[in-house]
Structure formats: structure tokens, C-alpha cells
Design a protein around this motif. Sequence first.
Motif, PDB file in Angstrom:
ATOM      1  N   GLU A 308       0.802  -1.231   0.000  1.00  0.00           N
ATOM      2  CA  GLU A 308       0.000   0.000   0.000  1.00  0.00           C
ATOM      3  C   GLU A 308       0.831   1.276   0.000  1.00  0.00           C
ATOM      4  O   GLU A 308       0.495   2.230   0.714  1.00  0.00           O
ATOM      5  CB  GLU A 308      -0.931  -0.007   1.213  1.00  0.00           C
ATOM      6  N   HIS A 335      -8.128  -4.170  -1.396  1.00  0.00           N
ATOM      7  CA  HIS A 335      -7.294  -4.335  -0.202  1.00  0.00           C
ATOM      8  C   HIS A 335      -6.288  -3.183  -0.089  1.00  0.00           C
ATOM      9  O   HIS A 335      -6.216  -2.506   0.947  1.00  0.00           O
ATOM     10  CB  HIS A 335      -6.568  -5.689  -0.260  1.00  0.00           C
ATOM     11  N   GLU A 336      -5.531  -2.929  -1.146  1.00  0.00           N
ATOM     12  CA  GLU A 336      -4.500  -1.878  -1.082  1.00  0.00           C
ATOM     13  C   GLU A 336      -5.115  -0.478  -1.046  1.00  0.00           C
ATOM     14  O   GLU A 336      -4.585   0.416  -0.396  1.00  0.00           O
ATOM     15  CB  GLU A 336      -3.522  -2.008  -2.261  1.00  0.00           C
ATOM     16  N   HIS A 339      -6.113   0.367   2.425  1.00  0.00           N
ATOM     17  CA  HIS A 339      -4.947   0.764   3.223  1.00  0.00           C
ATOM     18  C   HIS A 339      -4.637   2.261   3.131  1.00  0.00           C
ATOM     19  O   HIS A 339      -3.969   2.811   4.005  1.00  0.00           O
ATOM     20  CB  HIS A 339      -3.697   0.025   2.731  1.00  0.00           C
ATOM     21  N   GLU A 358      -4.181  -4.151   8.554  1.00  0.00           N
ATOM     22  CA  GLU A 358      -4.554  -5.328   7.765  1.00  0.00           C
ATOM     23  C   GLU A 358      -5.994  -5.786   8.007  1.00  0.00           C
ATOM     24  O   GLU A 358      -6.641  -6.304   7.092  1.00  0.00           O
ATOM     25  CB  GLU A 358      -3.574  -6.471   8.043  1.00  0.00           C
ATOM     26  N   ALA A 361      -8.320  -3.846   5.769  1.00  0.00           N
ATOM     27  CA  ALA A 361      -8.037  -4.163   4.360  1.00  0.00           C
ATOM     28  C   ALA A 361      -8.650  -5.507   3.976  1.00  0.00           C
ATOM     29  O   ALA A 361      -9.266  -5.647   2.907  1.00  0.00           O
ATOM     30  CB  ALA A 361      -6.528  -4.166   4.108  1.00  0.00           C
ATOM     31  N   TYR A 410      -4.097 -10.333   9.873  1.00  0.00           N
ATOM     32  CA  TYR A 410      -4.873 -10.204   8.622  1.00  0.00           C
ATOM     33  C   TYR A 410      -6.309 -10.698   8.851  1.00  0.00           C
ATOM     34  O   TYR A 410      -7.144  -9.970   9.368  1.00  0.00           O
ATOM     35  CB  TYR A 410      -4.192 -10.981   7.485  1.00  0.00           C
TER      36      TYR A 410
HETATM   37 ZN   LIG Z   1      -2.429  -5.365   3.530  1.00  0.00          ZN
END
Ligand SMILES: [Zn+2]
Length: 486
Positions: A308, A335-336, A339, A358, A361, A410
Motif C-alpha cells: 500500500e 485491499h490496497e 490501506h 490489515e 483491508a 490479517y
Molecule cells: Zn495489507
Amino acid sequence: MTRTLRTAVATATAFVALTLCAAPGARAHDAFDPKPGADGAGDPLFPTLGNGGYDVLHYDLSFDFTPVTYDFSGVMKIYATATQDLSSFNLDIDSLAVDEVKVNGKAATWAVSLGKSGQELTVTPARALHDHLPFVVTVAYRGNGKTKPVGAPGWRYMSDGGFVSAAQASRADTFAPVNDTTRDKATWSFHLTAPDGWTPAANGTLLGSRAAAGSADPRTTWDFVLGSRMAPELLGISVARQTMLTGDGPHGIRLRHYVPADQVATYQPIVEQTGEQIEWLEQTLGVRFPFSTYGMQIVRDGYGDALENQTLSLFGPGWFKNAATSRTYTNVMIHELTHQWFGDSVTPTTWQSAWLNEGPAVYYAALWADQQGFSSMEEKMRTAYAKLDAVRKTDGPPGLPTALGGFNIYDGAAVTLYALRQQIGQEDFDAVITSWLVKHRGGNADTQDFIDNAVEVTDDPTLRPFLEDWLFSTENPPMPGHPDWT
Ligand SMILES: [Zn+2]
């Protein structure tokens, strides 16, 4: 009006008088007492990462790179403020050959020693530095990108002879001297020089390019500026045979992406989805995108992950190999992109709080996948819940990981957020998330700040033990609304 003005002048005069009276006493109390700054910023997972005694305001990096040979030279100018009287202070470096260090324009003495996650550059200025006062450090250095670093490698090599930086969590110091801690965020400017025909990229906005003076081959310097404060771990620079694609995002956000020069047709339809993804996340999070620019940095090869980097997320090509037949690759884009709010704008104070990066994300990528019909969010959370219980015992619970990169911070952290939503309902959950992002925008915050905010926003003190249990316990708490989950 006159009367108000007189009162204001009188008050100001009284204030000046008081200040003048107080000053000599305060001075005697705080005598100038320079000491070395700490060689670490106190991160539980990376004790020698970052340094103490100063706060960086701005990094100005000049970086001249030669493709294929990977030789580089750099000049890093650091604008900082002392947070104590300093006889000396440290910067983080790794495998950089230092040529010269100046503080406030005067030659300083310096020494390189071994740290736990790289090396320490200890700088002793000709004159000690005063607490609260600004100073400028200039470090001239050289290196080769293929040198094996003391700590983790931050360089990624492409088969065209170019490179890209993947600096998280401790690797920015393989490119330049920095205060490599999440808690010291600063604005940046970049002046990246490469032979003509090669295209550099960096975080932030491209201002322009100009012919570079003083080299045998024709070279161009590209200037970039990042006006939003960034931790060094999010450094995103590259030089490659690449093409910049531009576009307009929602409400004036400027989009620019870098893709391999000979693969524009492949990647154009992919990067063009970024604008609508920003809109989806803005609506879902209830907060506007935190920066003025964004884009994707897609590498040709040499890197398989995703990262990210602030305003310029980095992607390996493997994510997109089935793009012709399936749109599930958009999950990693979400996801990115998530972030940029969680991790980049709101940055954890220490790496112990990495679940705050995380967890969201993974959570919002799962929500996206659910809404797109790729996969069920509830099923993903149920599977993750089942796995998390054992992971808590081996790798630590989400809020107390023994290392970075594990399932606990995560999917385990996403399950924790899911449990919070189950406990307080969608509306309160959204309020907790929105207020978190607004309150800490552009700054640092940690796990306790998240818990405090959740309690405050919902006015529900039971959320403190609830979240502590989920974040710190060695056993899974029961999942609200799913008593059958084990
Ligand atoms: Zn990540």
C-alpha cells in the motif's frame, strides 16, 4: 469596537509582561543539556527501528539511478525539529556508503554501526542542537541496489534492469537515510534521475522533468512532491521501462498509474476501475479519500506481492494473470486501496498495532467480494474464526502479534472487526469506523485509541472488555450472533 480593541491590546500587553517575567525562571530550570538521541523509537517488534530526539518535518530526496548496473547516488536533505537538546542523533541506513554529512550547512562527524534491523548512522553536529529548534541534515551517499543488506531487502529487481521499492516495514533505509518509524511522518519531495528512455515514479504528484546536468549520457530528472505526511515504510519509488497512464477520479482526485511500457493494452482496463473503487470505499467508509492523488504501480516481474505505498499502491503481475476470465483480481485492488485510509492516512504508532492496517483491508475486500458475488463474507469469517483460535496460541492474538505478516493480524483482525459489527450492529459499526478515520486522519493511533474511540462513539463501556478480549486473549471469544461457530 474601540473598546474591544483596547481590551485586546491590554490583554496582549499583560501576556507579554507575564511571559517576560516567567522566562528567566523557566530558563534556569531548563538549562541547555545536550545528550545523544535514542537509537530506537521504542517499537516492541523492531526495537532499533527509528530514533529519538527529533521529529522529521520534510524529506527531500535526490536519487540518481543507473539501470542494469544498479549503481545509485543520493542526497537526502532532512528538515527536522529537535525534541530534546542533542549532542548527537541517529538515522537509519542499510548498506549505503556515506560520503558526507552536514548539519545546518556545517560538516558533521558521523559513524556507522550495526543495528538489529539494519545499520545506525550516528551524526555528531559541530554544534549541539537545542530542543524545539529546527535543523537541516544533508547526507550524500552512494550504493548498489544489488548489495545484500544487513536487514531485510527492500529492492525488487525487474528483468528490464529497473527496480521498485518495497520498503515495509523496515527497509526504507536501503534507499536513503531516514527515521524509519511509523510514528515520525513527514512530507516528501523527490528528484529522481535516470537515463533517457527510463521512467521514474514516486509517491505524490509529478511536477515535471528537466535535463540533468553533469553526466556523460543524456539523463532526465523527474520532480515529485507529496504534500500529505508519510511514514518512510510507505516509500514508493521506481525506475523502469514503464508508461504513466492518467485519469480523473471522483471530486478532482488525480489518478496516475505506472504499467510496463509494452503492456499498456493489458493493464489499461484494469487500472481504469480505480475511480469507481474509490467511490465505493468512500460511500462504504463514510469518509473521502484522504489524498489528492492515487494510482497503481504494476511491475513487469521481480515482485509477486502487493503493497500500500502511499498514493501509489504496488502490485506484482501475478494478481492479474486470469483477468481475461475473472474479476476476482479486484479484491487485491480494494485491499490496497483500503490501506490508503487504514495504515497510510491513519498510521499505527507501533507495529504491534498492525492489525489496524490489515484487519480493515481484509474486511473491506471481503465485503467487496461479497457484494460483487465472488464469495460469501460470512463464510470467509466463519472459516477464519475456526482457524484463529489456534493461531492466537502460536503467533499471538491480533492485538499482540509476535511478528508481522501472520494470519492473526490479517484475517484474524478482520474477524475481530466482524465480531464488533455483530455486537453493535451496522449503523454503530459504521459510526465507529468513520469517526476513527476522521479523528486520526494524517496522524498516528494505536489499539488503545481504537478501543477508546469505539467506547466513546457508542457510549457503551462494555465494548472495552469486549474488544480487549478479541484483541489480546489467547482464546477466541464466542462470535455474537453465531453461537454455533467453533
Ligand atoms: Zn495489507
